[in-house]
Write an enzyme that holds these catalytic residues in place. Structure first.
Site, PDB file in Angstrom:
ATOM      1  CB  SER A 177      26.227   4.502  18.128  1.00 53.42           C
ATOM      2  OG  SER A 177      25.175   3.603  17.796  1.00 53.42           O
TER       3      SER A 177
ATOM      4  CE1 TYR B 131      24.302   8.011  14.371  1.00 54.06           C
ATOM      5  CE2 TYR B 131      24.107   5.635  14.702  1.00 54.06           C
ATOM      6  CZ  TYR B 131      24.160   6.918  15.213  1.00 54.06           C
ATOM      7  OH  TYR B 131      24.079   7.111  16.577  1.00 54.06           O
TER       8      TYR B 131
END
Length: 234
Positions: free
Chosen positions: A125, A138
């Site tokens: 990501s 995250y």
């Protein structure tokens, strides 16, 4: 996202057999029944849980002689506000997105290295490009995953093995349901899948999807720390 990538890969590699693995075996079996009809490819369902490495070796031992391309699409966004103070949740986010994947990724890498062939595609990501207050738990997990894959790519480069890191920005998936996302910056799973196929064809090591995220994150990473830490909206 994984479903769209599987459909795209099935179109790219017509006639091949696909092995779908996930935590919910019943859901995997439903996906297999639907996707095999849609793609015309043979498929089977298998159990895989990133948080339970006890069956990783057995699963790979069963599949390794049949597989020359692996797509890893695992993610848990979690609740950042809760994870700030809930250590168990923070650890679960990190294990799901990074450390829980290491056993299987290592098994795949070792097999492909010995074979001197294979393609490993892993979804990371853009959140891992710089720690931000809004999602640093995250983001730190994805940063670790991206660094791990970078080293793996360098290790396997001279062994005929491709390691592709996929770096999505906002994508319309269940992970972001209920969130207000900027439409112009948000991709569909199908757009991500198309970028993945292009990366495989062009032998890219890292692919940002959509492409403009590479430039966005370059700017974000270039902001001096003294200024960046004052940008509360980030």
């Amino acid at each position: 996202m994984a479903r769209a990538c599987i459909q795209a890969l099935a179109q790219e590699y017509k006639g091949r057999t696909f092995y779908l693995a996930g935590r919910d075996l019943s859901a995997m079996e439903q996906q297999v029944a639907d996707l095999s009809l849609r793609t015309g490819c043979a498929m089977s369902a298998h159990h895989f849980d990133a948080l339970d490495p006890s069956n990783h070796a057995a699963l790979w031992e069963n599949l390794k002689d049949k597989v020359d391309l692996v797509l890893c699409c695992v993610g848990l966004l979690g609740d950042q506000m809760a994870a700030r103070h809930d250590v168990a949740l923070a650890e679960r986010i990190v294990r799901t997105n990074f450390t829980g994947l290491i056993p299987m990724l290592t098994l795949v890498a070792d097999t492909f290295e010995e074979r001197k062939a294979g393609t490993l595609i892993v979804v990371s990501s853009v959140a891992g490009d710089r720690g931000r207050a809004s999602n640093y738990v995250y983001g730190s997990a994805k940063a670790g995953l991206s660094a791990f894959l970078s080293g793996l790519r360098q290790r396997l480069h001279n062994h005929g093995v491709k390691v592709i890191t996929v770096m999505p920005g906002f994508v319309k998936t269940r992970m972001v349901e209920g969130m207000e996302l900027p439409e112009a910056l948000t991709a569909t799973p199908e757009q991500v899948a198309a970028d993945v196929i292009a990366a495989v064809r062009k032998d890219k090591g890292v692919v940002y999807t959509r492409f403009f995220w590479r430039f966005i994150m370059f700017i974000v990473k270039s902001i001096p720390e003294g200024i960046f830490r004052k940008m509360e909206r980030f």
